[in-house]
Design a protein around this motif. Sequence first.
Motif, PDB file in Angstrom:
ATOM      1  N   ALA A  52       0.839  -1.188   0.000  1.00  0.00           N
ATOM      2  CA  ALA A  52       0.000   0.000   0.000  1.00  0.00           C
ATOM      3  C   ALA A  52       0.872   1.235   0.000  1.00  0.00           C
ATOM      4  O   ALA A  52       1.988   1.224   0.527  1.00  0.00           O
ATOM      5  CB  ALA A  52      -0.936   0.016   1.211  1.00  0.00           C
ATOM      6  N   THR A  53       0.369   2.301  -0.589  1.00  0.00           N
ATOM      7  CA  THR A  53       1.049   3.590  -0.575  1.00  0.00           C
ATOM      8  C   THR A  53       0.052   4.691  -0.275  1.00  0.00           C
ATOM      9  O   THR A  53      -1.155   4.544  -0.497  1.00  0.00           O
ATOM     10  CB  THR A  53       1.744   3.902  -1.908  1.00  0.00           C
ATOM     11  OG1 THR A  53       0.776   3.931  -2.960  1.00  0.00           O
ATOM     12  CG2 THR A  53       2.812   2.862  -2.228  1.00  0.00           C
ATOM     13  N   ILE A  54       0.576   5.801   0.215  1.00  0.00           N
ATOM     14  CA  ILE A  54      -0.247   6.976   0.461  1.00  0.00           C
ATOM     15  C   ILE A  54       0.565   8.208   0.116  1.00  0.00           C
ATOM     16  O   ILE A  54       1.737   8.333   0.479  1.00  0.00           O
ATOM     17  CB  ILE A  54      -0.763   7.012   1.920  1.00  0.00           C
ATOM     18  CG1 ILE A  54      -1.708   8.195   2.122  1.00  0.00           C
ATOM     19  CG2 ILE A  54       0.396   7.040   2.918  1.00  0.00           C
ATOM     20  CD1 ILE A  54      -2.478   8.123   3.436  1.00  0.00           C
ATOM     21  N   ASN A 111      -3.213   3.674  -2.475  1.00  0.00           N
ATOM     22  CA  ASN A 111      -3.177   2.619  -3.460  1.00  0.00           C
ATOM     23  C   ASN A 111      -2.870   1.317  -2.738  1.00  0.00           C
ATOM     24  O   ASN A 111      -1.977   1.275  -1.887  1.00  0.00           O
ATOM     25  CB  ASN A 111      -2.116   2.903  -4.526  1.00  0.00           C
ATOM     26  CG  ASN A 111      -2.106   1.867  -5.624  1.00  0.00           C
ATOM     27  OD1 ASN A 111      -3.150   1.481  -6.124  1.00  0.00           O
ATOM     28  ND2 ASN A 111      -0.913   1.417  -6.008  1.00  0.00           N
ATOM     29  N   TYR A 112      -3.601   0.272  -3.082  1.00  0.00           N
ATOM     30  CA  TYR A 112      -3.451  -1.009  -2.417  1.00  0.00           C
ATOM     31  C   TYR A 112      -3.253  -2.121  -3.424  1.00  0.00           C
ATOM     32  O   TYR A 112      -3.820  -2.104  -4.521  1.00  0.00           O
ATOM     33  CB  TYR A 112      -4.689  -1.349  -1.582  1.00  0.00           C
ATOM     34  CG  TYR A 112      -4.961  -0.406  -0.446  1.00  0.00           C
ATOM     35  CD1 TYR A 112      -4.366  -0.594   0.797  1.00  0.00           C
ATOM     36  CD2 TYR A 112      -5.822   0.670  -0.603  1.00  0.00           C
ATOM     37  CE1 TYR A 112      -4.621   0.270   1.848  1.00  0.00           C
ATOM     38  CE2 TYR A 112      -6.080   1.541   0.443  1.00  0.00           C
ATOM     39  CZ  TYR A 112      -5.480   1.332   1.663  1.00  0.00           C
ATOM     40  OH  TYR A 112      -5.736   2.193   2.710  1.00  0.00           O
ATOM     41  N   ALA A 113      -2.458  -3.076  -3.025  1.00  0.00           N
ATOM     42  CA  ALA A 113      -2.366  -4.290  -3.802  1.00  0.00           C
ATOM     43  C   ALA A 113      -3.685  -5.042  -3.722  1.00  0.00           C
ATOM     44  O   ALA A 113      -4.394  -4.981  -2.710  1.00  0.00           O
ATOM     45  CB  ALA A 113      -1.233  -5.174  -3.285  1.00  0.00           C
ATOM     46  N   ASP A 114      -4.005  -5.753  -4.789  1.00  0.00           N
ATOM     47  CA  ASP A 114      -5.257  -6.503  -4.802  1.00  0.00           C
ATOM     48  C   ASP A 114      -5.342  -7.491  -3.642  1.00  0.00           C
ATOM     49  O   ASP A 114      -6.423  -7.742  -3.104  1.00  0.00           O
ATOM     50  CB  ASP A 114      -5.411  -7.248  -6.124  1.00  0.00           C
ATOM     51  CG  ASP A 114      -5.688  -6.313  -7.284  1.00  0.00           C
ATOM     52  OD1 ASP A 114      -5.473  -6.741  -8.445  1.00  0.00           O
ATOM     53  OD2 ASP A 114      -6.126  -5.176  -7.058  1.00  0.00           O
ATOM     54  N   SER A 115      -4.211  -8.026  -3.249  1.00  0.00           N
ATOM     55  CA  SER A 115      -4.194  -9.040  -2.211  1.00  0.00           C
ATOM     56  C   SER A 115      -4.566  -8.513  -0.831  1.00  0.00           C
ATOM     57  O   SER A 115      -4.899  -9.303   0.056  1.00  0.00           O
ATOM     58  CB  SER A 115      -2.811  -9.702  -2.151  1.00  0.00           C
ATOM     59  OG  SER A 115      -1.807  -8.746  -1.867  1.00  0.00           O
ATOM     60  N   VAL A 116      -4.509  -7.205  -0.640  1.00  0.00           N
ATOM     61  CA  VAL A 116      -4.810  -6.645   0.678  1.00  0.00           C
ATOM     62  C   VAL A 116      -6.004  -5.717   0.662  1.00  0.00           C
ATOM     63  O   VAL A 116      -6.389  -5.199   1.719  1.00  0.00           O
ATOM     64  CB  VAL A 116      -3.597  -5.901   1.270  1.00  0.00           C
ATOM     65  CG1 VAL A 116      -2.417  -6.838   1.423  1.00  0.00           C
ATOM     66  CG2 VAL A 116      -3.228  -4.695   0.420  1.00  0.00           C
ATOM     67  N   ARG A 135      -8.671  -5.477   3.492  1.00  0.00           N
ATOM     68  CA  ARG A 135      -8.080  -5.968   4.726  1.00  0.00           C
ATOM     69  C   ARG A 135      -7.033  -5.018   5.286  1.00  0.00           C
ATOM     70  O   ARG A 135      -6.729  -5.078   6.477  1.00  0.00           O
ATOM     71  CB  ARG A 135      -7.435  -7.339   4.516  1.00  0.00           C
ATOM     72  CG  ARG A 135      -8.403  -8.401   4.027  1.00  0.00           C
ATOM     73  CD  ARG A 135      -7.747  -9.784   4.013  1.00  0.00           C
ATOM     74  NE  ARG A 135      -6.602  -9.839   3.119  1.00  0.00           N
ATOM     75  CZ  ARG A 135      -5.363 -10.111   3.513  1.00  0.00           C
ATOM     76  NH1 ARG A 135      -5.107 -10.364   4.794  1.00  0.00           N
ATOM     77  NH2 ARG A 135      -4.382 -10.157   2.622  1.00  0.00           N
ATOM     78  N   GLY A 136      -6.469  -4.200   4.432  1.00  0.00           N
ATOM     79  CA  GLY A 136      -5.422  -3.296   4.845  1.00  0.00           C
ATOM     80  C   GLY A 136      -5.840  -1.842   4.728  1.00  0.00           C
ATOM     81  O   GLY A 136      -6.597  -1.470   3.832  1.00  0.00           O
ATOM     82  N   THR A 137      -5.348  -1.044   5.650  1.00  0.00           N
ATOM     83  CA  THR A 137      -5.596   0.386   5.632  1.00  0.00           C
ATOM     84  C   THR A 137      -4.295   1.116   5.917  1.00  0.00           C
ATOM     85  O   THR A 137      -3.665   0.893   6.955  1.00  0.00           O
ATOM     86  CB  THR A 137      -6.649   0.801   6.664  1.00  0.00           C
ATOM     87  OG1 THR A 137      -7.876   0.104   6.421  1.00  0.00           O
ATOM     88  CG2 THR A 137      -6.910   2.301   6.571  1.00  0.00           C
ATOM     89  N   ILE A 138      -3.899   1.973   5.005  1.00  0.00           N
ATOM     90  CA  ILE A 138      -2.704   2.769   5.204  1.00  0.00           C
ATOM     91  C   ILE A 138      -3.113   4.179   5.597  1.00  0.00           C
ATOM     92  O   ILE A 138      -4.082   4.731   5.072  1.00  0.00           O
ATOM     93  CB  ILE A 138      -1.809   2.771   3.944  1.00  0.00           C
ATOM     94  CG1 ILE A 138      -0.458   3.425   4.236  1.00  0.00           C
ATOM     95  CG2 ILE A 138      -2.503   3.439   2.775  1.00  0.00           C
ATOM     96  CD1 ILE A 138       0.572   3.220   3.136  1.00  0.00           C
ATOM     97  N   SER A 139      -2.382   4.754   6.517  1.00  0.00           N
ATOM     98  CA  SER A 139      -2.652   6.106   6.973  1.00  0.00           C
ATOM     99  C   SER A 139      -1.338   6.761   7.361  1.00  0.00           C
ATOM    100  O   SER A 139      -0.303   6.096   7.475  1.00  0.00           O
ATOM    101  CB  SER A 139      -3.632   6.114   8.151  1.00  0.00           C
ATOM    102  OG  SER A 139      -3.103   5.399   9.257  1.00  0.00           O
ATOM    103  N   PRO A 188      -1.976 -16.695   6.252  1.00  0.00           N
ATOM    104  CA  PRO A 188      -0.594 -17.181   6.206  1.00  0.00           C
ATOM    105  C   PRO A 188       0.199 -16.617   5.038  1.00  0.00           C
ATOM    106  O   PRO A 188       1.411 -16.395   5.176  1.00  0.00           O
ATOM    107  CB  PRO A 188      -0.759 -18.697   6.101  1.00  0.00           C
ATOM    108  CG  PRO A 188      -2.051 -18.976   6.784  1.00  0.00           C
ATOM    109  CD  PRO A 188      -2.936 -17.803   6.429  1.00  0.00           C
ATOM    110  N   GLU A 189      -0.455 -16.375   3.920  1.00  0.00           N
ATOM    111  CA  GLU A 189       0.236 -15.825   2.769  1.00  0.00           C
ATOM    112  C   GLU A 189       0.655 -14.373   2.949  1.00  0.00           C
ATOM    113  O   GLU A 189       1.361 -13.822   2.097  1.00  0.00           O
ATOM    114  CB  GLU A 189      -0.612 -15.974   1.498  1.00  0.00           C
ATOM    115  CG  GLU A 189      -2.037 -15.485   1.649  1.00  0.00           C
ATOM    116  CD  GLU A 189      -3.011 -16.608   1.950  1.00  0.00           C
ATOM    117  OE1 GLU A 189      -4.102 -16.634   1.332  1.00  0.00           O
ATOM    118  OE2 GLU A 189      -2.691 -17.472   2.790  1.00  0.00           O
ATOM    119  N   ASP A 190       0.218 -13.750   4.032  1.00  0.00           N
ATOM    120  CA  ASP A 190       0.696 -12.414   4.356  1.00  0.00           C
ATOM    121  C   ASP A 190       2.071 -12.441   5.005  1.00  0.00           C
ATOM    122  O   ASP A 190       2.677 -11.387   5.217  1.00  0.00           O
ATOM    123  CB  ASP A 190      -0.280 -11.697   5.291  1.00  0.00           C
ATOM    124  CG  ASP A 190      -1.612 -11.384   4.619  1.00  0.00           C
ATOM    125  OD1 ASP A 190      -1.607 -10.956   3.453  1.00  0.00           O
ATOM    126  OD2 ASP A 190      -2.657 -11.556   5.280  1.00  0.00           O
TER     127      ASP A 190
END
Length: 121
Positions: A49-51, A58-63, A66-70, A87-89
Motif C-alpha cells: 500500500a502507498t499513500i 493505493n493497495y495491492a489486490d491481495s490486501v 483488509r489493509g488500511t494505510i494512513s 498465512p500468505e501475508d
Amino acid sequence: QVQLVESGGGLVQPGGSLRLSCAASGSIFNINAMGWYRQAPGKERELVATITSGGSTNYADSVKGRGTISRDNAKNTVYLQMNSLKPEDTAVYYCNAVVTLYYSDTSRRYWGQGTQVTVSS
C-alpha cells in the motif's frame, strides 16, 4: 539523510490483526509519499500500500479490504493496519518514503530495514 524506523511486526494468528508503524526522521521538508512493501521467501518485493501527501491511497489486490494505510504528518509516520491476516501475508515488510529534504528541490526514495510479519497458528 533520512532514517525510517519500523515497528509492529511479529507473530499473529490467522484472522488476527496487527498495525505496522514507520517513523521517518532527518532534515525532511516534505514526505511526498510513504508506503509499505513486502517480500516473502523466494519471491520478489511487492507493493502492499502507498499513500501520497494529498492522502491518495493505493493497495495491492491481495490486501484490498483488509489493509488500511494512513499517515500522521506531525510525526512523519505511516501506519499499516492489517486485518483478517492470512498465512500468505507472511513476509518481511519494508517501509518506503519519497522525501524532499530541506534546501533541495528534488525527492529521493528511502527504505527501512524491514520488519518480519509471520501469520501462523
